[in-house]
Design an enzyme around this catalytic site. Structure first.
Site, PDB file in Angstrom:
ATOM      1  CG  ASP A 174       4.018  16.428  31.542  1.00 45.92           C
ATOM      2  OD1 ASP A 174       3.529  16.847  30.482  1.00 45.92           O
ATOM      3  OD2 ASP A 174       3.889  15.260  31.940  1.00 45.92           O
ATOM      4  CE  LYS A 175      -3.067  17.645  30.145  1.00 47.60           C
ATOM      5  NZ  LYS A 175      -3.738  16.481  30.778  1.00 47.60           N
ATOM      6  CD  GLU A 191     -14.985   7.519  22.812  1.00 52.25           C
ATOM      7  OE1 GLU A 191     -14.192   6.605  22.527  1.00 52.25           O
ATOM      8  OE2 GLU A 191     -15.904   7.892  22.076  1.00 52.25           O
ATOM      9  CG  PHE A 233     -15.316  12.885  17.785  1.00 52.77           C
ATOM     10  CD1 PHE A 233     -15.733  11.804  18.526  1.00 52.77           C
ATOM     11  CD2 PHE A 233     -13.965  13.211  17.794  1.00 52.77           C
ATOM     12  CE1 PHE A 233     -14.822  11.058  19.252  1.00 52.77           C
ATOM     13  CE2 PHE A 233     -13.052  12.470  18.517  1.00 52.77           C
ATOM     14  CZ  PHE A 233     -13.486  11.393  19.246  1.00 52.77           C
ATOM     15  CE  LYS A 281     -19.217   9.830  23.144  1.00 54.11           C
ATOM     16  NZ  LYS A 281     -18.671   8.788  24.016  1.00 54.11           N
ATOM     17  NE  ARG A 316     -11.311  15.576  30.240  1.00 55.89           N
ATOM     18  CZ  ARG A 316     -10.223  15.707  29.487  1.00 55.89           C
ATOM     19  NH1 ARG A 316      -9.260  16.500  29.859  1.00 55.89           N
ATOM     20  NH2 ARG A 316     -10.090  15.029  28.374  1.00 55.89           N
ATOM     21  N   GLY A 368       2.226  17.846  25.843  1.00 54.86           N
ATOM     22  CA  GLY A 368       1.938  17.321  24.510  1.00 54.86           C
ATOM     23  C   GLY A 368       0.459  17.067  24.303  1.00 54.86           C
ATOM     24  CG  ASP A 369      -3.485  16.006  26.797  1.00 51.81           C
ATOM     25  OD1 ASP A 369      -4.083  15.699  25.739  1.00 51.81           O
ATOM     26  OD2 ASP A 369      -3.800  15.553  27.901  1.00 51.81           O
ATOM     27  NE  ARG A 371      -2.699  17.607  20.101  1.00 47.16           N
ATOM     28  CZ  ARG A 371      -2.927  16.314  20.243  1.00 47.16           C
ATOM     29  NH1 ARG A 371      -1.925  15.499  20.547  1.00 47.16           N
ATOM     30  NH2 ARG A 371      -4.121  15.805  20.105  1.00 47.16           N
TER      31      ARG A 371
END
Length: 1103
Positions: A418-419, A521, A562, A585, A619, A700-701, A814
């Protein structure tokens, strides 16, 4: 002024549509026999709902109960061929006509083995029972008869209405009815389901949101629901609510799933739709299976071959006995009379066959399995006691939750990870930034850039009373720029404090808590907060910010949200000075095209900084602004309103209007956020890659986030020869993408002459093992869950597997929990390899159960993964030690143990075979009974156990350790002590019928011939081994021998490794944040639905 578009709406449907839709749904479900096709339920009506036989909310992850433990556990244990063999042997020993050994010589060891294994399994299952009881006995509030009643989770039934509070886990899959937030909104966190910690929003139907928290109305609610049967699709739900004669369409946006956590919502009420095993969480958990190692399978095969060999020996000896009895024994009946039940030499031979079957049973001694369990238990204890796998911050040691899989650890070929929470810490940190061409965030010492870990002096934010104490930053120059009033720095942080969709909550005076749609965020707004630009609160029309101690309110004119196409977001505000400002942004690839020509030089400098950020795996995000003319904005706002109200091509028209105003932007700078990896993750993955272990990330990300992490932790590298992205929406497109990738990696793999293609053509229906295919370079594969759903189908799964297995790294994003398990099962089915799955959340349980070995990390997403795992620890980098140290040692120890054990038992048993030729094949034993009893249990157990418990693989061993001396000489000394005891005068005189060899040991050992025989036997046994060890490195050197040779030749000290130069690479994998979501919260905020109905009160916040 505010600009908004519809967020969520529901439409009443007439009965004709209702019946036609449900009849279609039913017709499509007719082929699913013996399953629930459509679910019917009515709120507040247990009597009606109980008719359908829906399960209650109890969950069960345990395997046994009081009644089925003994039969089920014995059934599993007797699947081991040796256990079944000894059970048959026990029955044979109960027959006096053929038994030459006492029955207890078999039954006692067999009971010991079965009891040890049963106790271990019972302890493991009791822990599962305890966890189940803990979950099932949690409290929840239920609406009954106009009042709130506290009840246990396990008592909740379909149709109940329950109350959930902030930070409380959702009890079952429930239809949201009402909440404390306006318009029935509820915010949830789904980390247990998909690993994501960002905030998601659900909304109740307006007809039920009016119920609010009125217990009378909630108790009187009698809505009927007709929906789909339980399934494992986390993002799909269809149904219809019938209430007061009208029908309302239901979808997954109105369903709260079990495992979610309520956030930023005081309370909400929900109607229970699915309970217990029917919930989507439990539908994705997979089934518990009895995991057996390859060594267990090998032992079964060995036992089978030895059994056949034993039968052939018994057959030969029986034939010999028959011949001997026919030719000689018949004439010796005066001295050796036949038994009454022996009528001929053939009958005697048949009985002798079974007698030898019992005597020669030591070829597969029961002590083998006792020793195996002891060795596995010892190796498990080593894992539990390993200080290098102890995580001090949480006081958590590594735990081997099973003792049967240790040697399997040393054979792992594929790791499925998993991540979120496994590779990363689930923490986003504002790391660096570039403002007006100046780089901030680097730590310098003696004019040289040093790593943060070497310079731990943090920036002091004590001057800011609203600062977040958990925020860390190390570059003091940025604080100095803020304090001196640098215009660009102030504008940069003002942009971060305004351009977002974060929602704030002040639980304690002065203690702000941010709830963000994305953790990125949250990190950006927190950074602005610490540097003096504190976002305090918002309404649908205003944003309140404390700027360097001064409270200012900005009028929110519009949010340009966005999505995956725009890859940016903007806000338009009117400042207290009556200036109209646009702050934007987004991804640098997009914003660079929207900048004013005057920003060209600044853009080039900022792009260099972005390249530096990308090399470090950060990121990134670009920030810009534009000051708008009031007249231009008024004209634009009119066009924007028209676009929002358009009935045709609304989205395209809105996008065109956005582009009109998002141009000629002035560049402010760029941000760099670190998705903090766990300590040692890149080094661990690099080491595992050197060991030829492949790492696949199943998450799942979002795709961009997963790819960034893959680069940061060395799964992907900049120097790779190619990267393949599979994102097709149908079978043919995906097949073409996979074949195109394989054509680049290994062109001959597509030819008809390829061995795999030939096999698939000639024998398509037969199962087989896919061979290793070597590509012509290093490649990576990225595939999303939607494409994976097609690729996992029968006609494409081999295409996917062949392509993926040739890649150095694979990222599947995903994914649903069930898809994770399906990928693991796919590799298990076609590859003869050992798989390991590692994760930390409930969404990882299915793949942990599916893999040969499951590892749970006790992280921030609950304890479900750990409780369903075979091994558990707190940090990913412990996996390296688990596999390469404990796994390798356990495997080598077990291999040596089996070689030694079978050798000594064959040497012992074959003496009986040889002795038969000198005893008329009469099934007489050459050893006395006590020697046979003690041979495996005492005489030869210490050396083999010492080797198997304490042997450590080293490059070169030139001496015996104290342990070697103890077990070798101790074993010999112990043998002589027991020998003299068993043949002592006192014992023989006390029990003459049992101990019949008075003085034999004393008299025998006085003979020089005995000592000569012992010395010659030892020399002849050791000589071949010494010769093999001497000649092997010379003629057949192994890798270890080559390494030893190289170490001996190395006389110079190792040169320091060259520093890795930063490579400038394309920006295609930057700015993951800017396009990491499908759709933002912008329309929701501007609609005013997030605001409470109470009159907004401004709070004066001061430093």
């Amino acid at each position: 002024m505010k600009y908004m578009k519809c967020f969520i709406s529901e439409i009443p449907w007439n009965y004709n549509w209702y019946y036609s839709a449900m009849s279609l749904f039913e017709s499509e479900s007719e082929d699913r026999q013996n399953e629930e096709q459509v679910r019917y339920l009515q709120a507040n009506s247990r009597e009606l709902n109980i008719v359908f036989g829906y399960p209650n909310n109890t969950i069960k992850t345990s395997r046994y109960n009081v009644f089925n433990f003994l039969p089920l556990n014995l059934f599993e244990q007797f699947q081991r061929l040796a256990n079944a063999y000894f059970l048959i042997l026990l029955f044979l020993q109960l027959i006096p006509q053929i038994s030459s050994l006492a029955w207890y010589t078999t039954v006692i060891p067999l009971l010991v083995v079965l009891s040890i294994t049963a106790v271990k399994d019972a302890i493991d299952d009791m822990k599962r029972h305890q966890n189940d009881n803990q979950v099932n006995n949690r409290s929840v509030m239920v609406v009954m008869n106009g009042r709130i009643k506290e009840d246990k989770w396990m008592n909740i039934q379909v149709g109940d209405i329950i109350k959930l509070k902030n930070n409380q886990s959702v009890t079952a899959d429930v239809l949201l009815l009402s909440s404390s937030e306006p318009y029935g909104l509820t915010y949830i966190e789904t980390a247990e389901l998909d690993g994501e910690t960002n905030l998601k929003v659900k909304q109740a139907i307006s007809v039920t949101s009016n119920l609010e928290d009125n217990l009378g109305l909630l108790s009187a609610f009698d809505g009927k629901v007709k929906c789909e049967s339980p399934n494992n699709k986390l993002d799909k739900f269809t149904g219809i609510l019938t209430y007061k004669g009208k029908n309302y369409l239901l979808n997954h946006d109105k369903l709260l799933l079990r495992g979610c956590v309520i956030r930023n919502t005081d309370w909400c009420y929900g109607l229970v739709i699915y309970t217990g095993p029917d919930t989507k969480l439990m539908q994705n958990c997979g089934k518990s299976t009895f995991k057996r190692t390859h060594m267990d399978h090998l032992l079964n095969v060995l036992v089978l071959w030895i059994f056949l060999f034993l039968g052939s020996m018994c057959f030969i000896l029986a034939i010999g006995h028959g011949i001997w009895e026919h030719k000689k024994g018949y004439y010796f009946q005066s001295f050796l009379p036949w038994k009454k039940y022996v009528s001929s030499s053939v009958a005697s031979a048949i009985l002798i066959f079974w007698s030898y079957f019992i005597i020669l049973n030591t070829m597969v001694p029961i002590s083998l399995y006792v020793s195996v369990e002891i060795i596995r238990l010892g190796n498990s204890c080593y894992i539990n006691w390993d200080r290098k796998m102890f995580y001090a911050p949480k006081n958590t040691p590594a735990r081997a939750r099973t003792t049967t899989l240790n040697e399997e650890l040393g054979q792992v070929k594929y790791v499925f990870s998993d991540k979120t929470g496994t590779l990363t810490q689930n923490i986003m940190v504002f790391n660096k930034c570039s403002i007006n061409g100046i780089f901030y965030g680097g730590v310098y010492k003696n004019e040289q850039n040093v790593d943060v870990s070497d310079e731990r002096e943090k920036v002091d934010f004590s001057y800011n009373k609203l600062a977040d104490p958990k925020f860390s930053f190390y570059d003091k120059t940025l604080v100095e720029a803020v304090k001196t009033g640098d215009r660009w720095v102030h504008l940069f942080f003002l942009s971060l404090s305004l351009c977002h969709t974060v929602m704030s909550e002040e639980k304690v005076e002065g203690n702000l808590v941010y709830q963000a749609q994305s953790p990125d965020e949250g990190a950006l707004v927190t950074a602005a907060r610490n540097f003096g630009f504190v976002f305090c609160s918002r309404t649908s029309e205003t944003i309140m910010v404390v700027e360097m101690g001064e409270t200012k309110v900005y009028q929110l004119l519009a949010i340009l949200d966005f999505n995956n196409v725009r890859k940016r977001m903007s806000v338009i505000v009117r400042t207290p000075e009556d200036r109209v400002m646009l702050f934007c942004k987004g991804a640098d690839t997009i914003l660079c095209q929207l900048l004013h020509p005057s920003c060209r030089s600044l853009r080039d400098v900022t792009m260099e900084h972005l390249d530096d950020f990308a090399v470090e795996g950060l990121r990134t995000l670009m920030v810009a602004y534009r000051e708008l003319d009031n007249a231009f904005f008024q004209a634009w706002s009119k066009r924007h309103s028209e676009a929002c109200l358009s009935l045709e091509n609304r989205e395209d028209k809105i996008s065109d209007v956005y582009e009109e105003i998002e141009k000629d932007l002035m560049l402010l700078g760029a941000t760099a956020i670190e998705d903090k990896l766990q300590d040692g993750v890149p080094e661990t993955i690099a080491t595992l890659n050197k060991a030829k272990i492949k790492i696949w990330v199943l998450t799942g990300d979002k795709q961009e986030t997963a790819v960034n992490i893959a680069y940061a932790c060395n799964i992907f590298e900049d120097e790779m020869d190619g990267m393949f992205i599979v994102e097709g929406k149908n079978d043919e497109t995906i097949r073409q993408e996979l074949r195109s990738a394989r054509d680049k990696m290994k062109p001959e793999a597509l030819l008809e002459s390829d061995p795999v293609n030939i096999y698939l053509t000639t024998k398509p229906q037969m199962s087989f093992r896919l061979p290793e295919e070597v590509p012509n370079g290093n490649y990576g594969l990225i595939i999303n869950g939607c494409s994976l759903a097609y690729a996992l189908e029968g006609n494409l799964e081999l295409e996917l597997l062949r392509t993926a297995c040739m890649c150095k790294g694979v990222i599947c994003c995903r994914m649903t929990p069930l898809q994770k398990a399906q990928v693991v099962e796919l590799v298990k089915r076609y590859k003869k390899v050992v798989t390991l799955a590692i994760g930390d959340g409930a969404n990882d349980v299915s793949m942990i159960k599916a893999a040969h070995i499951g590892v749970g990390i006790s992280g921030q997403e609950g304890m479900q993964a750990m409780l369903n795992s075979d091994y558990a620890f707190s940090q990913f980098h412990y996996l390296q030690r688990l596999l390469l140290v404990h796994g390798r040692w356990s495997y080598n120890r077990m291999c040596k143990f089996l070689s030694y054990f079978f050798y000594k038992n064959f040497a012992f048993t074959l003496v009986h075979f040889w002795y038969a030729f000198f005893s008329g094949f009469s099934a007489q034993t050459v050893y006395d009974t006590w020697f046979i009893t003690f041979y495996n249990l005492v005489y030869t157990c210490l050396p083999v156990l010492g080797l198997s418990l304490f042997d450590q693989i080293a490059l070169d061993t030139t001496y015996w350790t104290i342990i070697s001396h103890i077990f070798t000489w101790g074993s010999l000394g112990f043998y002589f002590c027991i020998l003299f005891f068993l043949y002592s005068d006192g014992l023989c005189l006390m029990f003459p019928n049992v101990f019949q060899f008075l003085g034999v040991a004393r008299n025998t050992l006085n003979l020089p011939q005995i000592w000569l025989s012992i010395v010659l036997s030892v020399v002849l046994c050791i000589l071949p081994v010494i010769g093999y060890q001497f000649f092997k490195p010379l003629f057949w050197p192994a890798n270890v021998d080559k390494i030893i040779d190289r170490i001996h030749q190395c006389t110079r000290p190792l040169l320091p490794l060259p520093k890795r130069t930063k490579l400038k690479h394309a920006s295609t994998r930057r700015s993951a944040y800017a396009f990491s979501h499908k759709q933002g919260f912008g329309a929701l905020i501007t609609s005013g639905k997030t605001m409470k109905s109470k009159v907004f009160k401004k709070k004066q916040l001061s430093f």
